[in-house]
Design a protein around this motif. Structure first.
Motif, mmCIF file in Angstrom:
data_model
loop_
_atom_site.group_PDB
_atom_site.id
_atom_site.type_symbol
_atom_site.label_atom_id
_atom_site.label_comp_id
_atom_site.label_asym_id
_atom_site.label_seq_id
_atom_site.Cartn_x
_atom_site.Cartn_y
_atom_site.Cartn_z
ATOM 1 N N CYS A 70 33.214 66.102 66.738
ATOM 2 C CA CYS A 70 33.425 65.650 68.132
ATOM 3 C C CYS A 70 34.347 64.383 67.741
ATOM 4 C CB CYS A 70 32.434 65.223 68.923
ATOM 5 S SG CYS A 70 31.254 63.943 68.411
ATOM 6 N N GLY A 71 34.932 63.912 68.996
ATOM 7 C CA GLY A 71 35.724 62.591 68.827
ATOM 8 C C GLY A 71 35.570 61.853 70.054
ATOM 9 N N PHE A 72 36.490 61.170 70.299
ATOM 10 C CA PHE A 72 36.489 60.157 71.884
ATOM 11 C C PHE A 72 37.864 59.928 72.119
ATOM 12 C CE2 PHE A 72 32.666 58.581 69.599
ATOM 13 C CZ PHE A 72 31.817 58.883 70.559
ATOM 14 N N ASP A 73 38.196 60.175 73.379
ATOM 15 C CA ASP A 73 39.555 60.119 74.111
ATOM 16 C C ASP A 73 39.337 58.647 74.868
ATOM 17 O OD1 ASP A 73 41.857 60.404 75.248
ATOM 18 O OD2 ASP A 73 41.248 61.091 77.171
ATOM 19 N N ILE A 74 40.026 57.517 74.337
ATOM 20 C CA ILE A 74 39.886 56.351 74.845
ATOM 21 C C ILE A 74 41.293 55.725 75.277
ATOM 22 C CG2 ILE A 74 38.895 54.078 74.270
ATOM 23 C CD1 ILE A 74 37.434 55.346 72.044
ATOM 24 N N PRO A 75 41.519 55.624 76.281
ATOM 25 C CA PRO A 75 42.926 55.148 76.886
ATOM 26 C C PRO A 75 43.122 53.723 76.408
ATOM 27 C CG PRO A 75 41.852 56.392 78.710
ATOM 28 C CD PRO A 75 40.954 56.304 77.677
ATOM 29 N N ASN A 76 42.093 53.058 76.635
ATOM 30 C CA ASN A 76 42.099 51.451 76.528
ATOM 31 C C ASN A 76 41.991 51.125 75.018
ATOM 32 O OD1 ASN A 76 41.430 48.910 76.447
ATOM 33 N ND2 ASN A 76 39.992 48.745 78.047
ATOM 34 N N ALA A 77 43.110 50.489 74.635
ATOM 35 C CA ALA A 77 43.310 50.131 73.169
ATOM 36 C C ALA A 77 42.175 49.278 72.691
ATOM 37 C CB ALA A 77 44.743 49.457 72.887
ATOM 38 N N LYS A 78 41.852 48.189 73.502
ATOM 39 C CA LYS A 78 40.812 47.532 73.036
ATOM 40 C C LYS A 78 39.375 48.084 72.654
ATOM 41 C CE LYS A 78 38.824 42.905 74.460
ATOM 42 N NZ LYS A 78 38.927 41.849 75.567
ATOM 43 N N LEU A 79 39.299 48.924 73.664
ATOM 44 C CA LEU A 79 37.831 49.786 73.578
ATOM 45 C C LEU A 79 38.305 50.559 72.406
ATOM 46 C CD1 LEU A 79 35.063 50.080 74.698
ATOM 47 C CD2 LEU A 79 36.310 52.234 76.164
ATOM 48 N N ARG A 80 39.193 51.148 72.371
ATOM 49 C CA ARG A 80 39.269 52.151 70.911
ATOM 50 C C ARG A 80 39.124 51.153 69.654
ATOM 51 N NH1 ARG A 80 43.884 54.235 73.036
ATOM 52 N NH2 ARG A 80 45.375 52.683 71.919
ATOM 53 N N ALA A 81 39.632 49.998 69.603
ATOM 54 C CA ALA A 81 39.372 49.302 68.505
ATOM 55 C C ALA A 81 38.020 48.847 68.202
ATOM 56 C CB ALA A 81 40.078 47.829 68.417
ATOM 57 N N ARG A 82 37.262 48.713 69.444
ATOM 58 C CA ARG A 82 35.695 48.296 69.512
ATOM 59 C C ARG A 82 34.916 49.684 68.873
ATOM 60 N NH1 ARG A 82 31.362 45.483 71.393
ATOM 61 N NH2 ARG A 82 29.807 46.633 72.468
ATOM 62 N N VAL A 83 35.127 50.879 69.464
ATOM 63 C CA VAL A 83 34.713 52.059 68.911
ATOM 64 C C VAL A 83 34.892 52.438 67.567
ATOM 65 C CG1 VAL A 83 35.005 54.518 69.220
ATOM 66 C CG2 VAL A 83 34.709 53.161 71.305
ATOM 67 N N GLU A 84 35.876 52.036 67.059
ATOM 68 C CA GLU A 84 36.366 52.170 65.827
ATOM 69 C C GLU A 84 35.516 51.428 64.824
ATOM 70 O OE1 GLU A 84 40.764 52.098 65.149
ATOM 71 O OE2 GLU A 84 40.963 54.078 65.898
ATOM 72 N N ALA A 85 35.236 50.115 65.299
ATOM 73 C CA ALA A 85 34.418 49.226 64.656
ATOM 74 C C ALA A 85 33.005 49.702 64.568
ATOM 75 C CB ALA A 85 34.748 47.759 64.896
ATOM 76 N N LEU A 86 32.750 50.184 65.702
ATOM 77 C CA LEU A 86 31.187 50.504 65.750
ATOM 78 C C LEU A 86 30.835 51.817 65.199
ATOM 79 C CD1 LEU A 86 30.540 48.900 69.417
ATOM 80 C CD2 LEU A 86 29.606 48.222 67.174
#
Length: 147
Positions: A70-86
């Motif tokens: 699976c993966g994630f669809d994340i339009p928000n760039a700030k949240l996308r960076a947070r998800v990649e870090a977590l």
């Protein structure tokens, strides 16, 4: 004694072959891998997640493996960076959630319920991330039987 010596030398050859195969994985190789994921999806909003797997138990024995990509669809760039870090934390939470599904809802020799799996994994990801906005995208759900 001779068997052990042959086993030890065969094991040494296998370890050496694995080390040679893994050796060329450099930073350039990792960036090419992440670029390939971006190209395959065609979306800047997509964040790939490593495959999550859980054992399928039948009584006291393991009868197979449930594997979800699976993966994630994340339009928000700030949240996308947070998800990649977590990612490690999210992956651990999702692995526990998939193990719960496999233990509680899945019965061997049946088709897994992708809708329920998506809901369980989405809830686990939301708990890990701490805020909404990352929509789970199922790529594949597979069952590997031991038989």
């Amino acid at each position: 004694m001779r068997r052990f010596t042959r086993f030890r030398s065969a094991l040494g050859v296998l370890i050496l072959a694995a080390a040679v195969a893994v050796g060329p994985a450099t930073a350039a190789g990792k960036s090419a891998e992440s670029a390939q994921k971006r190209i395959a999806t065609g979306s800047e909003n997509y964040v790939a997640s490593p495959v999550v797997a859980a054992p399928i138990t039948l009584g006291r024995s393991v009868s197979g493996l449930l594997q979800v990509d699976c993966g994630f669809d994340i339009p928000n760039a700030k949240l996308r960076a947070r998800v990649e870090a977590l990612q490690p934390r999210i992956r651990a939470e999702m692995r526990d959630a998939l193990a719960y599904y496999a233990r509680s809802f899945y019965r061997p020799q049946t088709v897994p319920d992708a809708t329920r799996i998506a809901a369980v994994l989405q809830a686990a990801a939301d708990r890990s991330i701490g805020e909404p906005g990352a929509r789970l995208v199922l790529v594949s759900v597979m069952v590997h039987d031991r038989q």
